[in-house]
Design a protein around this motif. Structure first.
Motif, PDB file in Angstrom:
ATOM      1  N   ILE A  68     -48.716  59.035 -71.468  1.00 28.96           N
ATOM      2  CA  ILE A  68     -47.575  59.320 -70.593  1.00 28.96           C
ATOM      3  C   ILE A  68     -46.652  60.336 -71.256  1.00 28.96           C
ATOM      4  O   ILE A  68     -46.150  61.264 -70.607  1.00 28.96           O
ATOM      5  N   ALA A  69     -46.439  60.183 -72.562  1.00 30.28           N
ATOM      6  CA  ALA A  69     -45.633  61.173 -73.284  1.00 30.28           C
ATOM      7  C   ALA A  69     -46.294  62.541 -73.242  1.00 30.28           C
ATOM      8  O   ALA A  69     -45.618  63.573 -73.081  1.00 30.28           O
ATOM      9  N   VAL A  70     -47.614  62.573 -73.371  1.00 29.24           N
ATOM     10  CA  VAL A  70     -48.343  63.846 -73.302  1.00 29.24           C
ATOM     11  C   VAL A  70     -48.147  64.506 -71.944  1.00 29.24           C
ATOM     12  O   VAL A  70     -48.015  65.735 -71.842  1.00 29.24           O
ATOM     13  N   SER A  71     -48.090  63.715 -70.888  1.00 33.68           N
ATOM     14  CA  SER A  71     -47.904  64.288 -69.550  1.00 33.68           C
ATOM     15  C   SER A  71     -46.562  64.995 -69.426  1.00 33.68           C
ATOM     16  O   SER A  71     -46.408  65.904 -68.607  1.00 33.68           O
ATOM     17  N   ALA A  72     -45.590  64.595 -70.249  1.00 34.29           N
ATOM     18  CA  ALA A  72     -44.260  65.209 -70.196  1.00 34.29           C
ATOM     19  C   ALA A  72     -44.080  66.311 -71.226  1.00 34.29           C
ATOM     20  O   ALA A  72     -43.417  67.317 -70.951  1.00 34.29           O
ATOM     21  N   LEU A  73     -44.670  66.143 -72.415  1.00 39.79           N
ATOM     22  CA  LEU A  73     -44.393  67.047 -73.533  1.00 39.79           C
ATOM     23  C   LEU A  73     -45.583  67.899 -73.948  1.00 39.79           C
ATOM     24  O   LEU A  73     -45.418  68.848 -74.714  1.00 39.79           O
ATOM     25  N   GLY A  74     -46.777  67.548 -73.499  1.00 38.80           N
ATOM     26  CA  GLY A  74     -47.958  68.273 -73.934  1.00 38.80           C
ATOM     27  C   GLY A  74     -48.642  67.583 -75.101  1.00 38.80           C
ATOM     28  O   GLY A  74     -48.198  66.547 -75.608  1.00 38.80           O
ATOM     29  N   GLU A  75     -49.740  68.185 -75.560  1.00 36.73           N
ATOM     30  CA  GLU A  75     -50.592  67.568 -76.573  1.00 36.73           C
ATOM     31  C   GLU A  75     -49.909  67.407 -77.928  1.00 36.73           C
ATOM     32  O   GLU A  75     -50.395  66.663 -78.785  1.00 36.73           O
ATOM     33  N   GLN A  76     -48.799  68.093 -78.155  1.00 34.52           N
ATOM     34  CA  GLN A  76     -48.100  67.976 -79.435  1.00 34.52           C
ATOM     35  C   GLN A  76     -47.177  66.759 -79.492  1.00 34.52           C
ATOM     36  O   GLN A  76     -46.530  66.521 -80.520  1.00 34.52           O
ATOM     37  N   ALA A  77     -47.115  65.979 -78.429  1.00 32.91           N
ATOM     38  CA  ALA A  77     -46.227  64.812 -78.406  1.00 32.91           C
ATOM     39  C   ALA A  77     -46.587  63.839 -79.517  1.00 32.91           C
ATOM     40  O   ALA A  77     -47.761  63.545 -79.748  1.00 32.91           O
ATOM     41  N   ARG A  78     -45.573  63.333 -80.200  1.00 36.79           N
ATOM     42  CA  ARG A  78     -45.788  62.359 -81.268  1.00 36.79           C
ATOM     43  C   ARG A  78     -44.680  61.311 -81.214  1.00 36.79           C
ATOM     44  O   ARG A  78     -43.529  61.637 -80.888  1.00 36.79           O
ATOM     45  N   PRO A  79     -44.990  60.042 -81.535  1.00 38.45           N
ATOM     46  CA  PRO A  79     -43.945  59.012 -81.564  1.00 38.45           C
ATOM     47  C   PRO A  79     -43.095  59.160 -82.818  1.00 38.45           C
ATOM     48  O   PRO A  79     -43.624  59.253 -83.927  1.00 38.45           O
ATOM     49  N   VAL A  80     -41.781  59.186 -82.644  1.00 43.09           N
ATOM     50  CA  VAL A  80     -40.890  59.417 -83.785  1.00 43.09           C
ATOM     51  C   VAL A  80     -39.913  58.271 -84.025  1.00 43.09           C
ATOM     52  O   VAL A  80     -39.211  58.263 -85.040  1.00 43.09           O
ATOM     53  N   ARG A  81     -39.858  57.309 -83.114  1.00 44.24           N
ATOM     54  CA  ARG A  81     -39.039  56.107 -83.343  1.00 44.24           C
ATOM     55  C   ARG A  81     -39.486  55.031 -82.367  1.00 44.24           C
ATOM     56  O   ARG A  81     -39.815  55.326 -81.220  1.00 44.24           O
ATOM     57  N   ALA A  82     -39.478  53.777 -82.820  1.00 45.01           N
ATOM     58  CA  ALA A  82     -39.824  52.655 -81.946  1.00 45.01           C
ATOM     59  C   ALA A  82     -38.884  51.490 -82.226  1.00 45.01           C
ATOM     60  O   ALA A  82     -38.571  51.189 -83.383  1.00 45.01           O
TER      61      ALA A  82
END
Length: 230
Positions: A68-82
């Protein structure tokens, strides 16, 4: 302006700063995610996850949350906080209107435009230039159903386009643009612009409401600093 309930496709990330992905996680995936989270402490309102190796199958680009994050940001999306928010009858809180303004980084390097600095749960946090936050998205994964009385997230549609708001201006923005209540079923994922104005009420009556919240960025680094990551 009165709140409006929202659990439909009438909000979009680009226009409103929020979008629902209904039933993004099936029951089996919800169960596996619960297992991955079971070892976390439950004594605090929000548990910041510093080492999330057990979450990587869910948060990676091909995972049910990461995609879902990739759909918004592209393939470079990475989790940075949880962060895991676990409201119960014993831990039931409210949160006023605000914008998220901090990120988690690997180490403190005093840099112009970054600050103030804080440490929470052993994680180094800093307020960066706001444009970094404006390029980020936040996903909220719902492990319990949320109706109007079980502490749904309150958002101000369109506020993500207003930049960094002085705290004294936030009330006026809420009055002008109005608010929406983001309801959810178990397995739903809400996607938000990280910079959106939002708030939360306490559950009434108090009952369990578990939400895993993950910030994603497509920036390789937050300026001269390094992401702590998940």
């Amino acid at each position: 302006m009165l709140s409006a309930v929202c659990r439909s496709a009438d909000l979009t990330l680009n226009d409103d700063g929020a979008q629902l992905f209904a039933q993004a996680l099936d029951e089996g995936t919800c169960g596996r995610l619960e297992t991955a989270l079971v070892a976390l402490p439950t004594s605090r309102p929000g548990v910041r996850i510093g080492e999330g190796r057990q979450l990587r199958p869910f948060l990676g680009n091909a995972g049910p949350i990461g995609v879902i994050a990739v759909s918004a940001l592209g393939e470079q999306a990475r989790p940075v906080r949880a962060i895991l928010f676990d409201k119960t009858a014993e831990r039931n809180w409210a949160l006023g209107w605000h914008q998220d303004r901090t990120i988690v980084v690997e180490e403190r390097i005093d840099t112009e435009g970054y600050g103030p600095w804080t440490v929470k749960s052993g994680l180094i946090q800093v307020e960066p230039p706001f444009e970094i936050l404006e390029r980020m998205v936040t996903l909220r994964v719902h492990l319990d159903a949320i109706d109007e009385r079980n502490a749904p997230l309150r958002i101000v549609p369109g506020s993500h386009r207003l930049g960094r708001l002085p705290e004294a201006e936030i009330g006026r923005v809420v009055t002008t643009l109005g608010e929406r209540l983001c309801l959810a079923e178990r397995g739903d994922v809400w996607l938000y612009a990280t910079s959106i104005v939002h708030a939360s009420l306490a559950a009434d009556p108090p009952r369990r409401r578990r939400v895993l919240q993950i910030d994603f960025s497509a920036d390789a680094t937050p300026g001269p600093l390094a992401w702590r990551g998940v």
